[in-house]
Design a protein around this motif. Sequence first.
Motif, mmCIF file in Angstrom:
data_model
loop_
_atom_site.group_PDB
_atom_site.id
_atom_site.type_symbol
_atom_site.label_atom_id
_atom_site.label_comp_id
_atom_site.label_asym_id
_atom_site.label_seq_id
_atom_site.Cartn_x
_atom_site.Cartn_y
_atom_site.Cartn_z
ATOM 1 N N MET A 138 12.818 -12.888 2.969
ATOM 2 C CA MET A 138 12.397 -14.068 3.518
ATOM 3 C C MET A 138 12.042 -13.987 4.909
ATOM 4 N N GLY A 181 15.652 -11.651 9.178
ATOM 5 C CA GLY A 181 16.939 -12.172 8.794
ATOM 6 C C GLY A 181 17.800 -10.990 8.240
ATOM 7 N N PRO A 203 19.383 -15.900 6.444
ATOM 8 C CA PRO A 203 18.099 -16.162 6.940
ATOM 9 C C PRO A 203 18.479 -16.577 8.667
#
Length: 408
Positions: free
Chosen positions: A234, A237, A259
């Motif tokens: 993502m 992170g 995240p």
Amino acid sequence: MINKYFIFVLLFFGCNSQTSNKISYDDPQLWDEPINDYLSVGQETYPNDFDTRIGALRVYENKLWIGYGDTRVNMGSTIPIEFRRYDDPKSRQVVATPVLAINQGAKQRTSTDTGEERIIPFNHFNGQLWQAGYDSNNEDELWTQTLPGPERLIQGNIFLLKTDQNEIKWEKRRNIPGGEHVHDLAYFSGSIYAVGSGAAHRREWEESSIYRYLWRSNDMGKTFSVFHRSRYSMGDGDTRYRALLSVGNKLYVFGYINPSNDNIPMEGRHLIVSNNEMSDLEGPMKNVVVWKTWPLTDKLGLAIGNVGDKVSRTFQIDKNGPIELTNWSDKRILYISPGESKGLWLVLAGNGLENENFKVYRFSEKSINDLSLVLDLGLNSFSSISLWGQDLYLGSSDGKLFIANRIK
């Protein structure tokens, strides 16, 4: 005779349990200041911005071991982090334990240098004391990158306590492939498992390919191989497998994703290993971020969902799977330690409020959801507890060690 025998045993252990639940302790008094050198260097280098806690206490073979350090500011790269212990409740002499580390990392600055940034809670299984290498210091990481090969490698540490020629020593094993961080160890189905995060080598790491790892050793920790890893995908992170818990024929593997976007909370990512196969953990714990586990017996344990300074979510795990403990829901669980007799445990907890009140509770394995108050610590901030001999020892958040004497 058999019936009378069982009645006697039942009465004996029942009375013993009731007696233990009535044991109380005096208010804690300062006993020693075992990490003043660390605190002094930390305050000079990172004023009011480093971890000052006694984060772990563990009694093993009648010696009291302590854990401390800071991975956020990499305190072990500034001053050697050591395995420190007390040998006798009557003596306040803290001992730094030698580490056998030849060809297991950078040259040691002292004979007691671990090459770690922090000593975390200790693991005890198969009658031995182990330590996961939470985070190697800068020099250890640079040393590994110079090893011959097509890539600059990443390796993590484990440690095993040994007696060598009547001298207590820790054996360092830099043998976790890809282990940037190694957070926990567990013994399950004849193998040792480890969890953490990292990447296969520096190039993979620098390309932002961060993986949460599950490693396995089939030779009692001499070598490890990757059992499973999963990539964080993502963007910026972090992801890690953070804790392990062996219960019966299942190994629980607790991890998370974190995240970088502040509006997206951390989420749990958990596995169950059984019969050499993996499956995702479903149910009420699926997205809970588990920070620590506490094995109570081979068939019973606790998992603490606790990140930051808020109250925890605490789960009992047995053959029926996880069950959330409702009577623990207003507490921030900090530490759990064996109690005064078999089957009893002590809990250090805060209430998660701004002016936090700290207390010590007791529970029985037969009724974990029932907590009884042992000691009200008020606003004094503590971070770890352990029974040693007859008395209760408490590690404080400012690096001190207190004693609460048992009331006769």
